[in-house]
Structure formats: C-alpha cells, structure tokens
Enzyme design. Structure first.
Site, PDB file in Angstrom:
ATOM      1  N   ASP A 287       0.869  -1.180   0.000  1.00  0.00           N
ATOM      2  CA  ASP A 287       0.000   0.000   0.000  1.00  0.00           C
ATOM      3  C   ASP A 287       0.906   1.231   0.000  1.00  0.00           C
ATOM      4  O   ASP A 287       1.985   1.197   0.598  1.00  0.00           O
ATOM      5  CB  ASP A 287      -0.903   0.010   1.238  1.00  0.00           C
ATOM      6  CG  ASP A 287      -2.166   0.808   0.982  1.00  0.00           C
ATOM      7  OD1 ASP A 287      -3.242   0.199   0.808  1.00  0.00           O
ATOM      8  OD2 ASP A 287      -2.077   2.060   0.938  1.00  0.00           O
TER       9      ASP A 287
ATOM     10  N   LYS B  85      -0.526   3.335   7.129  1.00  0.00           N
ATOM     11  CA  LYS B  85      -1.282   2.078   7.158  1.00  0.00           C
ATOM     12  C   LYS B  85      -0.340   0.881   7.226  1.00  0.00           C
ATOM     13  O   LYS B  85      -0.537  -0.042   8.014  1.00  0.00           O
ATOM     14  CB  LYS B  85      -2.168   1.995   5.905  1.00  0.00           C
ATOM     15  CG  LYS B  85      -3.158   0.850   5.968  1.00  0.00           C
ATOM     16  CD  LYS B  85      -3.789   0.558   4.630  1.00  0.00           C
ATOM     17  CE  LYS B  85      -4.965   1.473   4.347  1.00  0.00           C
ATOM     18  NZ  LYS B  85      -5.561   1.185   3.021  1.00  0.00           N
TER      19      LYS B  85
ATOM     20  N   THR C 149     -13.375  -4.069  -8.188  1.00  0.00           N
ATOM     21  CA  THR C 149     -14.529  -4.043  -9.093  1.00  0.00           C
ATOM     22  C   THR C 149     -14.298  -2.991 -10.158  1.00  0.00           C
ATOM     23  O   THR C 149     -14.104  -1.812  -9.841  1.00  0.00           O
ATOM     24  CB  THR C 149     -15.803  -3.736  -8.290  1.00  0.00           C
ATOM     25  OG1 THR C 149     -15.921  -4.753  -7.302  1.00  0.00           O
ATOM     26  CG2 THR C 149     -17.021  -3.750  -9.181  1.00  0.00           C
TER      27      THR C 149
ATOM     28  N   GLU D  52     -19.073  -7.223   3.706  1.00  0.00           N
ATOM     29  CA  GLU D  52     -18.468  -6.735   4.941  1.00  0.00           C
ATOM     30  C   GLU D  52     -19.122  -7.458   6.116  1.00  0.00           C
ATOM     31  O   GLU D  52     -20.316  -7.706   6.109  1.00  0.00           O
ATOM     32  CB  GLU D  52     -18.672  -5.222   5.068  1.00  0.00           C
ATOM     33  CG  GLU D  52     -17.863  -4.502   4.029  1.00  0.00           C
ATOM     34  CD  GLU D  52     -17.868  -3.001   4.234  1.00  0.00           C
ATOM     35  OE1 GLU D  52     -18.143  -2.545   5.343  1.00  0.00           O
ATOM     36  OE2 GLU D  52     -17.600  -2.308   3.251  1.00  0.00           O
TER      37      GLU D  52
ATOM     38  N   ASN E  71     -24.120  -7.660  -8.558  1.00  0.00           N
ATOM     39  CA  ASN E  71     -24.473  -6.646  -7.557  1.00  0.00           C
ATOM     40  C   ASN E  71     -25.700  -5.850  -7.983  1.00  0.00           C
ATOM     41  O   ASN E  71     -26.553  -5.511  -7.154  1.00  0.00           O
ATOM     42  CB  ASN E  71     -23.290  -5.703  -7.314  1.00  0.00           C
ATOM     43  CG  ASN E  71     -22.375  -6.245  -6.227  1.00  0.00           C
ATOM     44  OD1 ASN E  71     -22.632  -7.306  -5.668  1.00  0.00           O
ATOM     45  ND2 ASN E  71     -21.312  -5.529  -5.926  1.00  0.00           N
TER      46      ASN E  71
ATOM     47  N   LEU F  36     -34.571 -10.060  -0.133  1.00  0.00           N
ATOM     48  CA  LEU F  36     -35.956  -9.602  -0.254  1.00  0.00           C
ATOM     49  C   LEU F  36     -36.402  -9.008   1.076  1.00  0.00           C
ATOM     50  O   LEU F  36     -37.556  -9.122   1.448  1.00  0.00           O
ATOM     51  CB  LEU F  36     -36.869 -10.779  -0.637  1.00  0.00           C
ATOM     52  CG  LEU F  36     -36.843 -11.216  -2.100  1.00  0.00           C
ATOM     53  CD1 LEU F  36     -37.823 -12.346  -2.339  1.00  0.00           C
ATOM     54  CD2 LEU F  36     -37.164 -10.043  -3.041  1.00  0.00           C
TER      55      LEU F  36
ATOM     56  N   GLY G 227     -36.878  -2.437   3.687  1.00  0.00           N
ATOM     57  CA  GLY G 227     -36.315  -1.563   4.714  1.00  0.00           C
ATOM     58  C   GLY G 227     -36.160  -0.154   4.207  1.00  0.00           C
ATOM     59  O   GLY G 227     -36.998   0.338   3.444  1.00  0.00           O
TER      60      GLY G 227
ATOM     61  N   CYS H 256     -20.432  -0.716  -1.989  1.00  0.00           N
ATOM     62  CA  CYS H 256     -20.496  -1.541  -3.205  1.00  0.00           C
ATOM     63  C   CYS H 256     -21.734  -1.274  -4.041  1.00  0.00           C
ATOM     64  O   CYS H 256     -21.627  -0.852  -5.187  1.00  0.00           O
ATOM     65  CB  CYS H 256     -20.431  -3.011  -2.827  1.00  0.00           C
ATOM     66  SG  CYS H 256     -18.779  -3.490  -2.353  1.00  0.00           S
TER      67      CYS H 256
ATOM     68  N   LYS I  85     -22.339   2.333  -5.656  1.00  0.00           N
ATOM     69  CA  LYS I  85     -21.234   2.660  -6.563  1.00  0.00           C
ATOM     70  C   LYS I  85     -21.227   1.727  -7.781  1.00  0.00           C
ATOM     71  O   LYS I  85     -21.091   2.167  -8.917  1.00  0.00           O
ATOM     72  CB  LYS I  85     -19.944   2.552  -5.742  1.00  0.00           C
ATOM     73  CG  LYS I  85     -18.689   2.265  -6.465  1.00  0.00           C
ATOM     74  CD  LYS I  85     -17.517   2.282  -5.500  1.00  0.00           C
ATOM     75  CE  LYS I  85     -17.012   0.914  -5.115  1.00  0.00           C
ATOM     76  NZ  LYS I  85     -16.274   0.183  -6.116  1.00  0.00           N
TER      77      LYS I  85
HETATM   78  C1  UDX Z   1     -22.261  -6.479  -1.286  1.00  0.00           C
HETATM   79  C2  UDX Z   1     -22.401  -7.845  -1.965  1.00  0.00           C
HETATM   80  O1  UDX Z   1     -23.302  -8.671  -1.216  1.00  0.00           O
HETATM   81  C3  UDX Z   1     -21.054  -8.516  -2.093  1.00  0.00           C
HETATM   82  O2  UDX Z   1     -21.197  -9.739  -2.805  1.00  0.00           O
HETATM   83  C4  UDX Z   1     -20.114  -7.564  -2.864  1.00  0.00           C
HETATM   84  O3  UDX Z   1     -18.846  -8.107  -3.000  1.00  0.00           O
HETATM   85  C5  UDX Z   1     -20.035  -6.215  -2.152  1.00  0.00           C
HETATM   86  O4  UDX Z   1     -21.355  -5.687  -2.019  1.00  0.00           O
HETATM   87  P1  UDX Z   1     -21.973  -5.541   1.208  1.00  0.00           P
HETATM   88  O5  UDX Z   1     -22.065  -4.178   0.594  1.00  0.00           O
HETATM   89  O6  UDX Z   1     -20.914  -5.819   2.214  1.00  0.00           O
HETATM   90  O7  UDX Z   1     -21.803  -6.660   0.048  1.00  0.00           O
HETATM   91  O8  UDX Z   1     -23.360  -5.804   1.932  1.00  0.00           O
HETATM   92  P2  UDX Z   1     -24.690  -6.656   1.743  1.00  0.00           P
HETATM   93  O9  UDX Z   1     -24.809  -7.584   2.880  1.00  0.00           O
HETATM   94  O10 UDX Z   1     -24.797  -7.243   0.395  1.00  0.00           O
HETATM   95  O11 UDX Z   1     -25.779  -5.490   1.941  1.00  0.00           O
HETATM   96  C6  UDX Z   1     -25.821  -4.332   1.104  1.00  0.00           C
HETATM   97  C7  UDX Z   1     -26.915  -3.380   1.521  1.00  0.00           C
HETATM   98  O12 UDX Z   1     -28.202  -3.888   1.187  1.00  0.00           O
HETATM   99  C8  UDX Z   1     -26.978  -3.089   3.020  1.00  0.00           C
HETATM  100  O13 UDX Z   1     -27.231  -1.714   3.211  1.00  0.00           O
HETATM  101  C9  UDX Z   1     -28.150  -3.924   3.493  1.00  0.00           C
HETATM  102  O14 UDX Z   1     -28.736  -3.388   4.644  1.00  0.00           O
HETATM  103  C10 UDX Z   1     -29.080  -3.853   2.295  1.00  0.00           C
HETATM  104  N1  UDX Z   1     -30.004  -4.990   2.171  1.00  0.00           N
HETATM  105  C11 UDX Z   1     -29.524  -6.243   1.958  1.00  0.00           C
HETATM  106  C12 UDX Z   1     -31.382  -4.778   2.234  1.00  0.00           C
HETATM  107  O15 UDX Z   1     -31.845  -3.651   2.416  1.00  0.00           O
HETATM  108  N2  UDX Z   1     -32.238  -5.845   2.053  1.00  0.00           N
HETATM  109  C13 UDX Z   1     -31.780  -7.095   1.821  1.00  0.00           C
HETATM  110  O16 UDX Z   1     -32.626  -8.009   1.655  1.00  0.00           O
HETATM  111  C14 UDX Z   1     -30.393  -7.314   1.786  1.00  0.00           C
END
Ligand code: UDX
Length: 431
Positions: free
Chosen positions: A30, A35, A121, A155, A208, A250, A253, A260, A263
């Site tokens: 890095d 860091k 990505t 995450e 995604n 599904l 909320g 991710c 973006k």
């Molecule tokens: C996501 C992808 O799942 C992962 O495969 C990719 O590499 C990076 O992006 P992440 O952003 O860590 O991972 O979180 P994720 O658990 O997927 O949730 C994303 C967002 O969607 C969160 O804000 C979560 O609260 C929301 N979410 C998720 C919902 O509102 N409803 C759902 O049913 C699922």
C-alpha cells in the site's frame, strides 16, 4: 505460491490474509505509509470480525508481510492482484486512475513472467486497458498475462465469504493463466467458473446490480403493502419459496447502502450508457433507493406531526450490522433530512460512532442504547444490530416519552411490540 496484493484496503487485506491462510506466501502493498506501519505492528485499520487474529497468525508463520514498495511485490510474486480503490466520480462513473497508476508501476518493474489479476470491481473492458498500459510502459518486454477474478466479499462476513465461496470466477485469455488461478484457489475446493475476461468483469457488476434490484423491488412492494395494510414480510416469504426467486435479498427496509451497491450500480449504468445501451431499469433501482430513505422520514413525520424540537433516539448508523462502515449509509440521508426538520437526535451504534462523529457534528452520541431513549419522542431503528432485538422493552417503554417505535429494518416482532404496548411502525407492515 507467491502472491503480491497491490492495495491493502478492505478487499486487498482480506484477500491477502486469506491466501496466506491457505498456505501461500503473500506480500501486501500500500502506498499509505501509516497504514503499512500499523499493519506491521498487527494493527488493522478496519473492523472485520476475525481479521486481526488471522493477520497475527499468518505474520507469525511468515506467510504474510507488508510493504510500501510495489517493486518488491513484483519481483517476489508469481501472481499480482490489483486491489486498489475504484471510487465513484461525481457523475457515477468508476474512477480508474489508481488502476492505471498501479498498472504503470507494475510495468516499470516487470522483469519476468507475471500474471496480473484485477480483483477490484471494475467496468467491463478495464482488463484491455490494463494490458495496453503495461505493454506500453514496460521497458523490458517481459511476458505477462492479465486476468479478472472479481471478489464477492460482504463486509462483516468477508473471511467466510472468501474461504467458503459459492463460486470463484476466473476470467482469462489463455490456459496458462487458468492453470495458475486454479492452482491458487485449489485448496478452497469451491466451484470455479472460467470465462473470458470481459464476461468476468460483467459478472461482478451484473450480480451486484441484480441483488440491488431485488431490494428496490421489495421496497416498492412494501409501499403497496403500506397503502393497503398488507405484510411485506409475508409477501417476501411467499415469493421467496419459489426457487426461481429465492428468499434472500428480499428484506424490505430503508434501502441499500455501503461502498459496493450504490457505486457498482452507478458504474454499470454509466458503462452501459457509454456503450450505447440505455439500462433504465438500473436508473429506477437507484431512484427507488433514494426515495426509500425519504419515504421513511415521511412515515415518521406522518405519525409525529411537526418534527421541529422533537427528540428522536436513533439506533444503528452503519450501513448494515457488524461493520463500522458509514460509506453511503442510509442513516446519513435520513438523519440529515430529520435535522432539516429541526429534530434533536440522540444516537447509538455499537461500532460506527467514531466514524459517524465527523459526519454528524450536531447529534448527541450515547454510550448505550438506553441513554439515547431517555425522554425521546420516539425510537427509530436504522440498522438492525443483533443487540437491538434483545432490548429490555419494559425499560425502553419507561424511558421514552411516548412508546412509539419506527423500525426501518423490520427487525422487531410486530405482534410482540404491540402486546408490550408500543405503537409500532415498520416498512410495509400492517398497523
Ligand atoms: C455487497 C455484496 O453482497 C457482495 O457480494 C459484494 O462483494 C459487495 O457488495 P456488502 O455491501 O458488504 O456486500 O453488503 P450486503 O450484505 O450485500 O448489503 C448491502 C446493503 O443492502 C446493506 O445496506 C443492506 O442493509 C441492504 N439490504 C440487503 C437490504 O436492504 N435488504 C436485503 O434483503 C439485503
């Protein structure tokens, strides 16, 4: 195998540590001197369950090391993973300048064959640019290949996701690269899908975007449920029992956040536009997601009337539970909208308060959830941390000025909340 990881942010660190755990020898690079100094002392700059212990173990076993010099990684490693940031530009496109800089640096130090793998990505056709850049900037004409191997880490469960993936995607241009990557991932015993480089790049953005589409879809269904007094949780259950649909992603909320989905969706949309493909579906997914936060604020206003001078207790700030990540967290827009209405906010989050302090200079942070509730006009759940399911609800009722709960994640059991005497407002749940 000997692996170099270029960019020790979230993706790079998790990838590097997990490869070391599988027995490979990994060097993480890095350009952030602080860091790397921290990592050398086994301090981890991010919160990810299990990561710190794994770093310690693998450093002690001499399988993992850190450096600020790309040259060192290029000379020592057979495979180099590009894991640098691809942040969004103002117009939503992915900013690939770090990928370009790193490609040039790799080129300068290339002396013998290396496989260069994009892990960050990136939009489709980035692989072609990486290859062209290395070809143009390398002084010695060494042989190299480029491959794409997108990450699917979530995450909070990134280590598990890496070590037990549903699939490993390998985008390659020849069998030599395929062989190297198969050997690297061999110990995982996961299903491997081999594609060309462009298809692999698209898989990441498409996956995604599809998951985000599911979320916006169910959030719209939730608004219909709200309008007629139906229950979106039951609707999602009924839909999800169809194996063609599946139950995950599904959950209605306040919309998706994090670094991710928003973006990647914007970047995919912009890339499609540039290719002359209008992907309006994705514009709608993004628009619904933006509205969903305002929809929640409106719901609060509909039930509390004037918000000016009212106090709200907010539980959860991170974009989802089990992380301290505040990037694109729905809490940001929700709290800013409430503040504009003159609401006084007291907030609690198990991990994200340190990061949230600079984002919300005006709100009061509390040491535990109960302290946020004292004399508040209502309780608002923004992120569904486990500990909020098990609150002492009798105590909560005593502390709040009015027993009103707005549950932005449908985390709580509505029937139980009503039985306890709360006025409960979820998303798409009957009153
Ligand atoms: C996501 C992808 O799942 C992962 O495969 C990719 O590499 C990076 O992006 P992440 O952003 O860590 O991972 O979180 P994720 O658990 O997927 O949730 C994303 C967002 O969607 C969160 O804000 C979560 O609260 C929301 N979410 C998720 C919902 O509102 N409803 C759902 O049913 C699922």
């Amino acid at each position: 195998m000997k692996i170099g990881i270029i960019g020790s942010g979230y993706v790079g660190l998790v990838t590097g540590v997990c490869f070391a755990h599988l027995g490979h020898r990994v060097i993480c690079v890095d350009n952030d001197v602080k860091k790397i100094a921290m990592l050398k002392k086994n301090h981890v700059p991010i919160y990810e369950p299990g990561l710190e212990e794994m770093i310690r173990e693998n450093v002690a076993a001499k399988r993992l090391s850190f450096t600020t010099r790309i040259s060192q990684a290029v000379s020592q490693s057979e495979v180099l993973f590009i894991c640098v940031n691809t942040p969004p530009k103002e117009n939503g496109e992915a900013d690939l300048s770090f990928v370009e800089t790193v490609s040039k640096e790799i080129a300068l130090h290339l002396k013998e064959y290396r496989l260069i793998v994009e892990k960050s990505t990136v939009p489709v056709q980035t692989g072609e640019w990486v290859e062209k850049t290395i070809r143009n900037y390398q002084p010695r004409r060494a042989l190299f290949d480029v491959a794409s191997n997108p990450e699917f880490l979530r995450e909070g469960s990134a280590i598990q996701d890496f070590l037990k993936p549903d699939r490993v995607i390998i985008g390659v241009s020849n069998s030599k690269s395929e062989k190297i990557l198969r050997k690297l991932y061999g110990p995982l015993k996961a299903p491997i899908l081999v594609t060309d480089i462009k298809s692999a790049e698209i898989i990441k953005h498409a996956a995604n975007s599809f998951l985000a589409t599911k979320i916006s879809f169910i959030n719209m269904v939730a608004r219909i449920c709200d309008a007629v007094g139906a229950d979106v949780e039951k609707v999602a259950q009924g839909m999800g029992l169809d194996p063609r649909i599946g139950p995950s992603f599904l959950k209605a909320g306040i919309g998706f956040g994090g670094f991710c989905f928003p973006k990647d969706l914007s970047a995919f949309l912009k890339r499609a536009e540039k290719l002359g493909v209008g992907f309006e579906l994705l514009s709608s997914v993004l628009a619904i997601n933006e509205q969903q936060k305002q929809y929640f604020v409106q719901k609060i206003e509909n039930h509390l009337w004037n918000l000016n001078h009212k106090t709200l207790a907010i539980l959860g700030l991170s974009f989802k539970p089990d992380t301290d990540d505040m990037r694109f967290a729905p809490s940001i827009d929700i709290i800013k909208a409430l503040e504009r209405e003159g609401v006084h906010i007291r907030a609690y989050d198990p991990q994200a308060m340190k990061k949230a302090k600079s984002i919300f200079p005006k709100i009061e942070f509390t040491a535990n959830p109960y302290a946020a509730m004292k004399n508040a006009d209502a309780l608002v759940i923004v992120t569904e941390w486990d500990e909020f399911s098990n609150l002492d609800w009798k105590k909560v009722k005593r502390l709040l000025k009015h027993p009103i709960v707005f549950d932005g994640r449908n985390q709580l059991n509505q029937a139980e909340m009503k039985k306890l005497g709360f006025q409960y407002h979820g998303i798409g749940r009957p009153r």
